[in-house]
Scaffold this motif. Structure first.
Motif, PDB file in Angstrom:
ATOM      1  N   SER A   1       1.227  11.621 -10.311  1.00 26.90           N
ATOM      2  CA  SER A   1       0.111  12.124 -10.958  1.00 26.90           C
ATOM      3  C   SER A   1      -0.451  12.949  -9.525  1.00 26.90           C
ATOM      4  O   SER A   1      -1.012  14.010 -10.015  1.00 26.90           O
ATOM      5  CB  SER A   1      -1.014  11.164 -10.833  1.00 26.90           C
ATOM      6  N   GLY A   2      -0.001  12.440  -8.256  1.00 29.53           N
ATOM      7  CA  GLY A   2      -0.521  13.416  -7.160  1.00 29.53           C
ATOM      8  C   GLY A   2      -1.884  13.251  -6.599  1.00 29.53           C
ATOM      9  O   GLY A   2      -2.677  13.780  -5.622  1.00 29.53           O
ATOM     10  N   SER A   3      -2.067  12.155  -7.139  1.00 27.58           N
ATOM     11  CA  SER A   3      -3.768  11.886  -6.739  1.00 27.58           C
ATOM     12  C   SER A   3      -3.020  10.350  -6.311  1.00 27.58           C
ATOM     13  O   SER A   3      -2.581  10.090  -7.554  1.00 27.58           O
ATOM     14  CB  SER A   3      -4.977  12.115  -7.244  1.00 27.58           C
ATOM     15  N   SER A   4      -4.241  10.249  -5.082  1.00 23.36           N
ATOM     16  CA  SER A   4      -4.176   8.271  -5.548  1.00 23.36           C
ATOM     17  C   SER A   4      -5.908   7.359  -4.547  1.00 23.36           C
ATOM     18  O   SER A   4      -6.187   8.119  -4.326  1.00 23.36           O
ATOM     19  CB  SER A   4      -3.071   7.661  -4.448  1.00 23.36           C
TER      20      SER A   4
ATOM     21  N   ASP B   1       1.175  -0.874  -0.342  1.00 25.91           N
ATOM     22  CA  ASP B   1       0.000   0.096   0.112  1.00 25.91           C
ATOM     23  C   ASP B   1       1.183   0.734   0.073  1.00 25.91           C
ATOM     24  O   ASP B   1       0.339   2.141  -0.952  1.00 25.91           O
ATOM     25  CB  ASP B   1      -0.827  -0.053   1.050  1.00 25.91           C
ATOM     26  N   LEU B   2       1.659   1.355   0.804  1.00 23.74           N
ATOM     27  CA  LEU B   2       2.345   1.976   0.904  1.00 23.74           C
ATOM     28  C   LEU B   2       3.343   2.862  -0.569  1.00 23.74           C
ATOM     29  O   LEU B   2       2.986   4.032  -0.908  1.00 23.74           O
ATOM     30  CB  LEU B   2       3.757   2.398   2.098  1.00 23.74           C
ATOM     31  N   ALA B   3       3.581   1.454  -1.346  1.00 23.27           N
ATOM     32  CA  ALA B   3       4.623   1.566  -2.471  1.00 23.27           C
ATOM     33  C   ALA B   3       3.606   2.400  -2.959  1.00 23.27           C
ATOM     34  O   ALA B   3       4.560   3.154  -4.099  1.00 23.27           O
ATOM     35  CB  ALA B   3       5.204   0.349  -2.801  1.00 23.27           C
ATOM     36  N   GLU B   4       2.980   1.529  -3.258  1.00 21.79           N
ATOM     37  CA  GLU B   4       1.505   2.051  -4.491  1.00 21.79           C
ATOM     38  C   GLU B   4       0.982   3.857  -4.165  1.00 21.79           C
ATOM     39  O   GLU B   4       1.204   4.134  -5.289  1.00 21.79           O
ATOM     40  CB  GLU B   4       0.683   1.200  -4.390  1.00 21.79           C
TER      41      GLU B   4
END
Length: 123
Positions: free
Chosen positions: A44-47, A33-36
């Motif tokens: 992209s500035g968002s997730s 999760d942290l890597a992603e």
């Protein structure tokens, strides 16, 4: 051995393996999760996993899991893959009982000075 290093017997280390496996599974999940999340924020500035606050929360949760291992006297040798050593003595020689992410049980060791390259099956 320095006085602040805990030494484990094989039996003591093996008794911790169920807890080790549970916590390692959490670390693997947090690590992914942290890597992603970090990649998405960087590129992209968002997730979908969140933003900076969620990144910091994941880092804190990962640190908490790691702290359990170090608090037990277990040495963390790597996060990806997750690799730990239990300091021990076998046949009068300083060794590390070695557990690698995915191992079902504690079945390996290496001489302290050799590291992972000297990994052998436990007798």
């Amino acid at each position: 051995m320095t006085p602040d290093v805990r030494e484990f017997t094989v039996a003591q280390a093996r008794a911790l393996i169920p807890e080790v496996r549970e916590r390692a599974a959490r670390i693997v999940e947090l690590r992914a999760d942290l890597a992603e999340l970090a990649h998405d924020l960087r590129t992209s500035g968002s997730s979908p996993l969140g933003g900076r606050a969620e990144l910091k929360a994941l880092e804190a949760r990962l640190d908490e899991q790691i702290a359990w291992f170090t608090g037990q006297g277990i040495e963390i040798k790597g996060i990806a893959p997750f690799l730990i050593d239990f300091p021990a003595v076998l046949d009068g020689r300083s060794v590390r009982l070695c557990w690698l992410e995915g191992d079902a049980e504690l079945a390996w060791y290496h001489r302290t000075e050799l590291g992972f390259a000297g990994r052998r099956p436990l007798p």
